[in-house]
Design a protein around this motif. Structure first.
Motif, PDB file in Angstrom:
ATOM      1  N   GLY A   1       0.796  -1.213   0.000  1.00  0.00           N
ATOM      2  CA  GLY A   1       0.000   0.000   0.000  1.00  0.00           C
ATOM      3  C   GLY A   1       0.833   1.268   0.000  1.00  0.00           C
ATOM      4  O   GLY A   1       0.317   2.338  -0.284  1.00  0.00           O
ATOM      5  N   ASN A   2       2.113   1.148   0.299  1.00  0.00           N
ATOM      6  CA  ASN A   2       3.064   2.256   0.202  1.00  0.00           C
ATOM      7  C   ASN A   2       2.770   3.452   1.097  1.00  0.00           C
ATOM      8  O   ASN A   2       3.589   3.853   1.902  1.00  0.00           O
ATOM      9  CB  ASN A   2       3.185   2.769  -1.233  1.00  0.00           C
ATOM     10  CG  ASN A   2       3.826   1.745  -2.135  1.00  0.00           C
ATOM     11  OD1 ASN A   2       4.427   0.801  -1.655  1.00  0.00           O
ATOM     12  ND2 ASN A   2       3.698   1.929  -3.431  1.00  0.00           N
ATOM     13  N   PHE A   3       1.606   4.074   0.932  1.00  0.00           N
ATOM     14  CA  PHE A   3       1.331   5.315   1.650  1.00  0.00           C
ATOM     15  C   PHE A   3       0.219   5.079   2.658  1.00  0.00           C
ATOM     16  O   PHE A   3      -0.768   4.429   2.359  1.00  0.00           O
ATOM     17  CB  PHE A   3       0.893   6.409   0.672  1.00  0.00           C
ATOM     18  CG  PHE A   3       1.936   6.745  -0.339  1.00  0.00           C
ATOM     19  CD1 PHE A   3       2.904   7.700  -0.082  1.00  0.00           C
ATOM     20  CD2 PHE A   3       1.958   6.093  -1.567  1.00  0.00           C
ATOM     21  CE1 PHE A   3       3.876   8.007  -1.024  1.00  0.00           C
ATOM     22  CE2 PHE A   3       2.924   6.390  -2.510  1.00  0.00           C
ATOM     23  CZ  PHE A   3       3.877   7.344  -2.239  1.00  0.00           C
ATOM     24  N   GLU A   4       0.408   5.630   3.869  1.00  0.00           N
ATOM     25  CA  GLU A   4      -0.675   5.515   4.837  1.00  0.00           C
ATOM     26  C   GLU A   4      -1.824   6.448   4.460  1.00  0.00           C
ATOM     27  O   GLU A   4      -2.982   6.126   4.621  1.00  0.00           O
ATOM     28  CB  GLU A   4      -0.154   5.822   6.236  1.00  0.00           C
ATOM     29  CG  GLU A   4       0.324   4.556   6.924  1.00  0.00           C
ATOM     30  CD  GLU A   4       1.404   4.813   7.924  1.00  0.00           C
ATOM     31  OE1 GLU A   4       1.510   5.953   8.405  1.00  0.00           O
ATOM     32  OE2 GLU A   4       2.160   3.869   8.224  1.00  0.00           O
ATOM     33  N   VAL A   5      -1.447   7.609   3.939  1.00  0.00           N
ATOM     34  CA  VAL A   5      -2.452   8.529   3.430  1.00  0.00           C
ATOM     35  C   VAL A   5      -2.094   8.780   1.968  1.00  0.00           C
ATOM     36  O   VAL A   5      -0.944   9.069   1.665  1.00  0.00           O
ATOM     37  CB  VAL A   5      -2.395   9.872   4.186  1.00  0.00           C
ATOM     38  CG1 VAL A   5      -3.523  10.778   3.708  1.00  0.00           C
ATOM     39  CG2 VAL A   5      -2.454   9.629   5.673  1.00  0.00           C
ATOM     40  N   VAL A   6      -3.066   8.627   1.078  1.00  0.00           N
ATOM     41  CA  VAL A   6      -2.771   8.865  -0.335  1.00  0.00           C
ATOM     42  C   VAL A   6      -2.322  10.313  -0.493  1.00  0.00           C
ATOM     43  O   VAL A   6      -3.020  11.236  -0.086  1.00  0.00           O
ATOM     44  CB  VAL A   6      -4.004   8.586  -1.210  1.00  0.00           C
ATOM     45  CG1 VAL A   6      -3.720   8.941  -2.660  1.00  0.00           C
ATOM     46  CG2 VAL A   6      -4.385   7.121  -1.090  1.00  0.00           C
ATOM     47  N   PRO A   7      -1.126  10.530  -1.030  1.00  0.00           N
ATOM     48  CA  PRO A   7      -0.595  11.888  -1.053  1.00  0.00           C
ATOM     49  C   PRO A   7      -1.274  12.774  -2.098  1.00  0.00           C
ATOM     50  O   PRO A   7      -1.760  12.280  -3.112  1.00  0.00           O
ATOM     51  CB  PRO A   7       0.875  11.673  -1.412  1.00  0.00           C
ATOM     52  CG  PRO A   7       0.913  10.380  -2.129  1.00  0.00           C
ATOM     53  CD  PRO A   7      -0.223   9.557  -1.633  1.00  0.00           C
ATOM     54  N   THR A   8      -1.280  14.044  -1.807  1.00  0.00           N
ATOM     55  CA  THR A   8      -1.705  15.038  -2.791  1.00  0.00           C
ATOM     56  C   THR A   8      -0.475  15.892  -3.083  1.00  0.00           C
ATOM     57  O   THR A   8       0.265  16.242  -2.177  1.00  0.00           O
ATOM     58  CB  THR A   8      -2.826  15.922  -2.230  1.00  0.00           C
ATOM     59  OG1 THR A   8      -3.831  15.072  -1.711  1.00  0.00           O
ATOM     60  CG2 THR A   8      -3.398  16.815  -3.302  1.00  0.00           C
ATOM     61  N   VAL A   9      -0.286  16.202  -4.358  1.00  0.00           N
ATOM     62  CA  VAL A   9       0.934  16.910  -4.735  1.00  0.00           C
ATOM     63  C   VAL A   9       0.630  18.383  -4.971  1.00  0.00           C
ATOM     64  O   VAL A   9      -0.360  18.734  -5.597  1.00  0.00           O
ATOM     65  CB  VAL A   9       1.538  16.268  -6.004  1.00  0.00           C
ATOM     66  CG1 VAL A   9       2.704  17.097  -6.526  1.00  0.00           C
ATOM     67  CG2 VAL A   9       2.000  14.862  -5.696  1.00  0.00           C
ATOM     68  N   TYR A  10       1.496  19.228  -4.406  1.00  0.00           N
ATOM     69  CA  TYR A  10       1.306  20.670  -4.561  1.00  0.00           C
ATOM     70  C   TYR A  10       2.461  21.324  -5.295  1.00  0.00           C
ATOM     71  O   TYR A  10       2.371  22.468  -5.700  1.00  0.00           O
ATOM     72  CB  TYR A  10       1.164  21.343  -3.195  1.00  0.00           C
ATOM     73  CG  TYR A  10      -0.012  20.812  -2.407  1.00  0.00           C
ATOM     74  CD1 TYR A  10      -1.300  21.271  -2.663  1.00  0.00           C
ATOM     75  CD2 TYR A  10       0.168  19.841  -1.423  1.00  0.00           C
ATOM     76  CE1 TYR A  10      -2.379  20.767  -1.963  1.00  0.00           C
ATOM     77  CE2 TYR A  10      -0.888  19.341  -0.713  1.00  0.00           C
ATOM     78  CZ  TYR A  10      -2.166  19.804  -0.984  1.00  0.00           C
ATOM     79  OH  TYR A  10      -3.237  19.303  -0.288  1.00  0.00           O
TER      80      TYR A  10
END
Lengths: 101, 585, 201
Positions: free
Chosen positions: B555-564
């Motif tokens: 799953g890699n990320f605990e929180v799906v990242p958002t890119v800024y």
């Protein structure tokens, strides 16, 4: 692709028309091969044009390319470019007598 | 996705040990495990391919002399009394090339780095098609085994060079058939892998990760995957045709009236040996960019991170990469200037070849200018990256005389060619691979590699690798041909340059010794290296914000990242730290 | 967490993952068959104009009626395939079963006819080693047959064992049929070009 039942119903009519066209064109291909158009090159050209039309019908309607999203069409456009480059192979081998000077 | 995976990824890491070993580490569908599988297998092949070369270098340095110490390891059909037979030398040459290109370097840069990093860099939880990804690795594995089986075939492994030019390859021993079968597996594996990478990048990019915010490494992987996808099938076609020639007696590549051992072959004839060369190089020139583009991607990441500056000219680099990908399909016949294609065609390919050097120079220049004014951290990864730039420069620039038809007449098939492409691939791509291993090792294992051993590894490698390849230019300019069993000893014009053979061979063996610090470092650090946090190098790209690796959390990320932000926001003015991660608002 | 866009299209690209995937695969297939067509042209153009090595007319050696029948069979299987997908899109699972069954039957028919065709060539002692024409004929049609077999395996899976998915995730199952269909149409498309090139010219 839209999945609503009425739209699909409309599509089905198109599919059947395309199917009929493909059947007819297959017959035309065979018929055309018995014509003598003067040279083999002409016969090949005609046969490839008919095959091209049939291919376009299959790709355009059965494979929905006419209404497909841009990304798919761009991917295929890219492929077609490289496909054409690939077809240069035989031409390159036969053009060895040409000189630029 | 099946229920067990769903359940696991929604829970914390402790549910891992419930999964059987075989599903977790052998037939895993986690892109990180598959990346490591690719990496370890390909490193073994890299080592094996290197060993073949070291054997060849003995024969080149001391032609006809018995090899000491290890002579007992070889059979009568390969090295009777420790003296290498010409057929075995040819096998070693063909298999060294094949193994290095198709089983070691491409699987490392695309299979290992691509698999591990692309999903992380785009902020995805896995590849788009995890099961296909697993299939890709196992097909590659089988292909590798098939290739190795060739060594036990009657007549030995394939011995017609890694390019397998017919008609020679058509009439070669059974090893060639095995080689072709192996290639079919490897091509299939590449196709599955490249499809997966493209779909992952296009479809699974995190929210806000627009095209011009992608890390350069991911861009390089995208273009590379398109090259693999579209350039490999013609070689597969050529492989099928050669298999037909060998197995069914057809004559696709066999001209009429071919005489072998004094007898006219009983075949239909009418085929074209040039057809193979066209189809082979239609793949194999884009393949060169498959080898180098991901390497440039790795170098870009390492340089941006260690100069603590944004990459100079990121957009030009991206456009140059795309242009490079396109034009790489139109240069293949510069490998065939001496086949008599005619001047018009030669002129065309000479022109495209000169054009393709432009984007390569743009990328290399941008990377060099990126160094300007940075407060550079010279860690092991950065040292390899810094060495990559001039080494790849030498490799690239020495290619220009080969791309010009006039000078190619003299240089074609000499050691100059060998020197040229080895500078691109060995101190080029393989140095980039080392840079990448030092750089991402903390991400994969949770521990950093030892810097002292890394620096010893770097400096010794740099010296000895130049000791191998630089003299090749001298020999090549003197006209010494490649693929000579005796290294030129029986040719009058080569006599003055034979002393270089021993020098190169000793450099090669010392280069092998120089890898010992790396091997020690690689294994020792796994268990007892310095502990590294999630973001060991204070980097900005998304893979460093993934907290579930290590250990290998699905799953890699605990929180799906958002890119800024863009990928390389280092030393942004007004920020209190010198890096601003992509997912920081 | 699940992998996104396995069923629903990604908003900015407008497609779901598998659709992009299959088109990329088909793109590589275009290059595979393209290379074979290219080889065909090269070898044909290089053949002498007259003499025993001259390029033969396909219809003199191969059976046009048999290939014509096979073309019809394959085109019909294409329409039934697309009807199978349309039936699912209209939520008519029974019709899907019927159309998919017909598609598979037609695919098998194609293989049987092809088998008889190969057999008659072997009986007349026509092998890949006979001439370059026979070599390219066996290579390209052989590879095409392998593609038909691959498609049949997928279709069969989706017809019986894989059809369970209709209960659990009907939308994704419909997508699967669309993807399998795209592949099947491509196989048909290749044949549409093979037929005139090999049999008629």
């Amino acid at each position: 692709m839209s999945h609503s039942a009425e739209e699909v119903q409309k599509h089905v009519k198109v599919y059947i028309t395309v199917f009929a066209a493909l059947m007819v064109l297959t017959g035309v291909t065979v018929g055309a091969s018995y014509l003598h158009l003067g040279s083999t090159a002409m016969n090949i050209t005609l046969a490839l044009i008919i095959a091209g039309i049939k291919g376009t019908l299959v790709a355009g309607y059965f494979m929905h390319l006419f209404t497909e999203k841009a990304i798919i069409n761009w991917t295929l456009a890219l492929t077609v470019v490289f496909f054409i480059v690939l077809l240069l192979v035989p031409i390159l081998t036969e053009l060895d007598t040409i000189s630029l000077i | 996705m099946d229920a067990s995976v769903k359940e696991k990824s929604s829970h914390d890491d402790h549910s891992h040990h419930e999964e059987a070993f075989i599903w977790k580490y052998v037939f895993s569908i986690d892109h990180k495990v598959i990346g490591i599988q690719y990496g370890v297998t390909a490193l073994l092949f890299l080592f094996f391919g290197f060993t073949l070369m070291m054997l060849m270098r003995w024969q080149l340095a001391y032609p006809g002399e018995a090899i000491p110490v290890i002579s007992g390891l070889f059979s009568e059909t390969t090295m009777p009394d420790g003296i290498m037979l010409p057929e075995f030398y040819n096998s070693l040459g063909a298999m060294h090339g094949t193994i290095m290109v198709f089983l070691a370097v491409v699987p490392l840069v695309v299979g290992a780095f691509g698999n591990y990093l692309v999903p992380l860099q785009v902020g995805a939880i896995d590849m788009a098609f995890p099961k296909l990804n697993m299939a890709s690795y196992w097909v590659y594995f089988v292909g590798g085994i098939v290739m190795l089986v060739g060594f036990w075939m009657p007549g030995g492994a394939a011995n017609s060079g890694w390019t397998s030019y017919p008609p020679l390859s058509n009439i070669a021993t059974t090893g060639q058939t095995v080689w072709l079968l192996g290639m079919v597996f490897l091509i299939t594996s590449s196709l599955l892998g490249s499809m997966n990478i493209i779909v992952t990048i296009v479809q699974l990019r995190a929210e806000g990760l627009t095209w011009m915010k992608l890390p350069f490494f991911t861009w390089a992987q995208l273009v590379t995957s398109f090259l693999l996808l579209l350039a490999f099938p013609p070689l597969e076609a050529a492989g099928v045709l050669q298999l037909m020639d060998r197995l069914t007696g057809s004559s696709f590549f066999m001209p009429s009236g071919l005489v072998v051992s004094g007898e006219v072959l009983d075949i239909a004839g009418g085929g074209s040996p040039l057809l193979w060369q066209h189809l082979f190089w239609f793949l194999a020139h884009p393949e060169v960019y498959v080898l180098i583009l991901p390497a440039l991607g790795i170098i870009a990441e390492v340089i941006a991170n260690n100069t603590r500056k944004p990459l100079w000219g990121y957009k030009s680099m991206v456009y140059a990469t795309i242009f490079l990908g396109f034009i790489s399909f139109t240069v293949w016949a510069h490998h065939m200037f001496l086949t008599g294609m005619g001047t018009a065609i030669n002129a065309f390919f000479q022109t495209t070849t000169m054009i393709i050097s432009i984007p390569s120079v743009i990328i290399l220049t941008a990377l060099m200018i990126s160094l300007w004014g940075g407060s550079i951290r010279f860690n092991s990864a950065m040292l390899f990256a810094c060495a990559f730039l001039p080494m790849f420069g030498i490799g690239g620039l020495t290619g220009l005389p080969l791309g010009l038809t006039a000078s190619d007449i003299h240089l074609h098939d000499t050691y100059y060619v060998i020197g040229h492409f080895h500078y691109v691939v060995a101190p080029g791509t393989i140095f980039a691979i080392f840079a990448g291993i030092y750089y991402w090792y903390p991400k994969v294992t949770g521990r950093a590699m030892n810097e002292m051993l890394g620096k010893i590894h770097f400096w010794l490698s740099l010296i000895f690798i130049n000791g191998i390849f630089f003299p090749m230019f001298i020999q090549g300019l003197a006209g010494v041909s490649r693929r000579l069993y005796d290294g030129g000893a029986s040719y009058a014009h080569a006599q003055d340059y034979l002393y270089l053979n021993e020098f190169m061979s000793i450099s090669a063996w010392l280069l092998a010794l120089a890898q010992i610090p790396f091997i020690i470092n690689f294994f020792i650090s796994w268990k007892s290296g310095q502990k590294a946090g999630d973001n060991h190098w204070d980097a900005t790209t998304l893979e460093w914000s993934a907290t579930t690796s290590p250990p290998l959390g699905h799953g890699n990320f605990e929180v799906v990242p958002t890119v800024y932000r863009g990928p390389y926001e280092y030393s942004v003015p007004g920020k209190d730290k010198d890096f601003t991660p992509q997912n920081e608002a | 967490m699940n992998i996104p866009f396995t069923t629903n299209p990604r908003p900015d690209t407008g497609v779901y993952n598998a659709k992009l995937g299959i088109w990329l695969f088909l793109a590589s297939e275009v290059m595979l068959f393209g290379a074979l067509f290219s080889s065909y042209i090269l070898i044909r153009v290089g053949a002498p104009e007259v003499g025993e090595n001259a390029w033969p007319l396909g219809s003199d050696i191969l059976s046009v009626p048999v290939a014509f029948t096979n073309t019809m069979v394959l085109i019909t299987s294409s329409i039934t395939m697309v009807m199978a997908w349309a039936s699912l899109a209209m939520k008519k699972f029974d019709k899907y079963k019927m159309f998919m069954g017909i598609t598979i039957a037609l695919g098998l028919t194609f293989l049987v006819i092809k088998g008889f065709e190969y057999n008659s060539k072997f009986e007349h002692h026509l092998f890949p080693s006979t001439s370059n024409f026979m070599a390219i004929y066996f290579t390209i049609t052989g590879l095409h047959v392998l593609h038909v077999i691959g498609g049949l395996i997928v279709n069969f899976y989706l017809w019986i064992p894989g059809a369970k998915m209709w209960e659990s995730d009907p939308e994704r199952f419909t997508n699967r049929i669309e993807v399998a269909g795209l592949y099947w149409h491509f196989v048909d498309l290749v044949w549409i070009f093979l037929f005139p090139v090999l049999y008629l010219l």
